[in-house]
Write an enzyme that holds these catalytic residues in place. Structure first.
Site, short mmCIF file in Angstrom:
data_model
loop_
_atom_site.label_atom_id
_atom_site.label_comp_id
_atom_site.label_asym_id
_atom_site.label_seq_id
_atom_site.Cartn_x
_atom_site.Cartn_y
_atom_site.Cartn_z
N TYR A 439 -8.33 2.11 14.16
CA TYR A 439 -7.97 1.83 15.56
C TYR A 439 -9.18 1.63 16.47
O TYR A 439 -10.30 1.81 16.05
CB TYR A 439 -6.94 2.80 16.11
N GLU A 440 -8.89 1.18 17.68
CA GLU A 440 -9.96 0.78 18.64
C GLU A 440 -10.85 -0.30 18.05
O GLU A 440 -12.07 -0.29 18.27
CB GLU A 440 -10.81 1.98 19.07
N GLY A 441 -10.26 -1.24 17.33
CA GLY A 441 -11.04 -2.30 16.69
C GLY A 441 -11.42 -1.85 15.30
O GLY A 441 -12.29 -0.99 15.14
#
Lengths: 595, 595
Positions: A439-441
């Site tokens: 997550y978050e890229g």
């Protein structure tokens, strides 16, 4: 049952001896934090995380979050009370702007507390972390009225925040997002669409939830240039700050996940929910990136935190579990010895610890840059810090979560079969740590951000400053025989990183696939150099203490861990460089059908 | 929902073109297997695993096994019917001795079917795999009467088998085991004790369960020299082969595990259960090692199988999921492309596939050695095969399960957030694959077995024969320009392996810690060389097909995958060597309390 003790002494050593934060006393918030106060704050935070959050980790994993038919979501037993205590102790607003009720301490401290909380209970830490990130986004891009309306409640933890980016058909490629925003007559927008994987999307910890939602205003350009950011509160806020009508946003279902069961990961349905534009129309991605960058450092701290708690429990087990005998044991010794006598167990423990200490140093270094970038009055210092922050954020996110996860797997191995069953808690670390790579890229995106964006930015100003700093350190300390074993492997790895950077310049300018093909290894090579540099700095500080007759067992251990890192981890730089130089040709040759 | 297709064509290519099994037509069981028959057998097995076993994998994970208050255990829905079908189709006794009802085909085929079954459903495959291993142990060490009593029922799948080694205080260090065997008057023994982590310890798939149990006969010497092996049937067997009284062995509880939920992992209580000595008293470890070695190859196949199914699903997802655009896309192209256009996705897929194909070749190579070792009439051939089998069993177990697991994690990354939720099934591969690194001797133990036992055995005869074979292959093919790109990196890695072996000879003879400290990296270095050697052989076979105008897209792809492996994986050998040379000094310096 797993346990946790926050590494407060290690952090204090980094603050005082390695980062020497007294140098930043001229920045707002820094002068208040004397060494004694820092020690008190961190000890308190550590105790809170160990005593309140960690005991809820395993129970939270087993119980999970539950969604009722009406869409309400309950968090695991104890989370609500712990959240209230967390907020009341002031951990949420530790570094937030005092104008909105924050304590204004360095952001550095929030990053430290985040590591502790993420080690103790990553599911829990997500609730507060997202709230801090929402605070940052509104602070930076919101109108004065929005700031007044939302920030004080967020800081006080009365309300929480979320980030709504992903849709079923659109994750990394945000240009595809379909959620619509239709202008209402009162200047607000009606938001229609579905978002998935929304952490803390619905829960019972706070009286209101402030969703930050990316959507496309009707008629906006296609792609990322037509995306706007909206505040969509779960309950609308009346002019007198009281909670008003329930907004048309609801949790459609909870995702069944590999881990972080204590966090509610929601499918969120927006059925004409009232949303308020943040910043300019069609500039939503910029605004969201404030939140995202803050969140990326937070996620890096999660990787480190999980690696830390995994280490602690594996080390404790290794000192306790008796199995086999050391090579130095007498031939007739019948009694088994603790498995920490075995070299392969030490290999695992030192591998993890060698990462943890350097990763923490690097994370705090970068958090300090964030403080300088936001608080310094010196423009040149702000720019340099901002460069460094931008350059190292993807490295931290990608490397600390990748290796953090690997380390939970290594720690699990120390437990043998006991590592695979739920009782000992270590398999949960593996399952929980895994999400941080995604997550978050996803980490592949971090690598592309580093190579495709951050390297070339401003003609390579940030990366050249980094190289110059490391080269300066090496030169400055070249005459110190005790530091030499740290400098030689570092110098070699820096050379490999330079060669890799040059290879990109020579090969990827005309053919960007060459950079993309090597980006992942480059990110890890960069991480290795940065961690090696941290070890050299830690070693210097530890040697200085020794020179002042202030050497403790802890310092001796640090020097040994650092030596292990230099001997065993740094040689990887050559492999990374070889992979980068292999380029894209072979990789891109097969047609898609062949796979 | 994940899917699976057995890699039948890849296996047939290995059998005919790489291993050229027609060379072994003089061995019992081999002459029957024409190329056509092999194709039919493997296609059928593949279909069975894909159509019957794989659909039960995800449901089995969710449902798990259940223990009733009376100690009986039920397997997930569908397992019972599938097990009956598996047995009736003849997969269980495929290679078993025809004297006891087996089909007598090469063991090689059992190893192949095991890979397919473990890919489709590792929990299921454990039930049959342990039965095959129990068969092998009784066949090798049991009395004629024991063979007559147990083997036909095991082959037919009417009864199943288990291995009972681990106790709460004793895993790796079997010398500590406490389970007691007290002689009964009738020549049997009363077994008292508790065993943990017993896979398939209790279930509803078969009418009887034959436990093979390590225990200590009263008065036996301490340590591993006092351990005996016993057959402890769940139901005692009457002289007429009918099932008699229920024996005093029961499942006390089921372990709650990270994965393989479809397999019943039991705490087994022996409360004076009747046991029958297998082989000589106090020689139980030798007998159990027959089972263990067979099981280790089985576990290696699990690592490969999970890596294979993870690859297949990740590749399918990458061809389907549209996100972003390739570098070669037109600037104004708005439509997203399948993510397989992105270099970093290809890096992941080729990394996994580059391992899978070579790992399968290596596993089949070694399985073939097992056939020669057991079936050849030529003593020299038997010895050479047995040497190779002994040398490579720990390498296969350690490396195929370590990298197999890593590959499930890599595959998960291709799915982004979807990889973390249960629906897509890929997170289950990660959880299931993890156990293979732990059981049947944790991988650190495999490394010690390789370095501490197998290398030095018979004055290094096995390892020298391996070096000679690889060197011979390189020399023989040195003139072929198309094979050269495979030989050069291989030669370099072989040199590193030689250097590492020499380093051990020079440094570890007097100080065995030096070997133990480098054992893990040595095992992986060995695996890298062995896999690289397999790629060189695969490339040679693929090039030969091309030279005969028989090149297919599949062969072209193999050459590209192999090239990728040589370019990207082989450079790791230098890092491994550097770590080995770092030795034990730094590692052993810290006191236990420091950790």
């Amino acid at each position: 049952m797993p346990s946790y003790r926050a590494p407060v002494e290690d952090v204090l050593f980094l603050l005082t001896d390695v980062l020497r934060i007294e140098r930043f006393n001229n920045l707002p918030g820094f002068s208040e934090v004397t060494e004694d106060l820092a020690s008190v704050i961190l000890s308190e935070a550590g105790r809170f995380c160990a005593d309140v959050l960690q005991p809820l980790n395993q129970t939270g994993d087993r119980e999970g979050c539950k969604r009722r038919p009406n869409g309400e979501v309950t968090t695991p037993a104890g989370f609500k009370e712990a959240y209230r205590a967390f907020v009341e102790a002031g951990w949420l607003g530790l570094s937030a702007d005092p104008a909105y009720g924050g304590q204004g301490l360095p952001y550095l401290f929030t990053v430290i507390v985040n590591e502790f909380a993420s080690a103790a209970n990553i599911s829990f830490a997500l609730y507060s972390g997202l709230t801090q990130a929402a605070f940052a986004a509104i602070l930076t891009h919101g109108s004065d009225e929005q700031k007044k309306t939302y920030l004080p409640k967020l800081v006080r933890g009365a309300w929480s925040g979320t980030m709504n980016l992903t849709e079923p058909h659109c994750g990394t490629d945000l240009g595809l997002l379909k959620t619509k925003a239709i202008p209402n007559e009162d200047g607000s927008y009606a938001i229609h669409g579905q978002k998935i994987f929304i952490s803390a999307g619905e829960h019972d910890l706070t009286e209101n939830i402030i969703h930050l939602v990316l959507a496309r205003i009707e008629g906006a350009p296609a792609g990322v240039k037509g995306i706007s950011l909206f505040i969509v509160p779960k309950f609308l806020v009346e002019p007198d700050q009281k909670l008003g009508a329930r907004n048309a946003v609801s949790c459609g279902s909870l995702e069944h996940k590999m881990g972080i069961h204590g966090n509610a990961t929601c499918v969120m349905n927006y059925d004409g929910a009232k949303g308020f534009l943040v910043g300019e129309p069609n500039k939503g991605l910029n605004a969201m990136f404030v939140m995202m960058n803050e969140a990326r450092l937070g996620v890096a701290g999660q990787g480190l935190g999980q690696s830390e708690i995994a280490y602690q429990n594996a080390a404790a087990y290794a000192k306790d579990r008796k199995q086999g005998r050391s090579f130095s044991a007498a031939k007739d010794q019948a009694e088994p010895e603790p498995i920490i006598v075995h070299p392969d167990i030490r290999r695992i423990l030192l591998t993890i610890r060698g990462f943890n200490e350097a990763a923490r140093a690097l994370l705090l270094c970068v958090a300090l840059e964030a403080d300088v970038a936001h608080r310094s009055e010196d423009e040149a210092a702000r720019q340099a810090a901002s460069d460094r922050l931008g350059l190292l954020t993807p490295v931290l996110k990608g490397v600390l979560t990748d290796i953090g996860f690997d380390n939970t797997v290594l720690a699990q191995q120390v437990f043998g079969g006991h590592g695979y069953i739920g009782e000992w808690g270590v398999e949960q670390f593996v399952r929980d740590a895994r999400i941080a790579m995604i997550y978050e890229g996803a980490n592949g995106i971090q690598a592309l951000d580093l190579v495709g964006r951050k390297l070339a930015k401003d003609n390579g100003r940030a990366v050249m400053a980094f190289f110059a700093e490391v080269a300066g350190f090496i030169k400055e300390n070249a005459a110190e025989p005790d530091i030499k074993p740290f400098l030689e492997p570092l110098e070699k790895a820096v050379e490999h990183l330079r060669d890799a950077s040059l290879w990109f310049m020579n090969n990827a300018l005309m053919k960007p696939e060459q950079a993309a093909a090597g980006a992942y290894d480059y990110m890890h090579l960069f991480g290795l150099v940065a961690l090696g540099y941290m070890w050299a700095r830690i070693a210097k500080a530890a040697l200085a203490r020794r020179a002042h007759n202030n050497a403790t067992q802890a310092m001796e251990f640090k020097l040994l861990i650092g030596a292990f890192f230099m001997e065993r981890m740094m040689p990887e730089s050559a492999t990374r460089l070889a992979r980068i130089r292999a380029g894209a040709e072979t990789m891109m040759a097969p047609s898609a059908e062949m796979f």
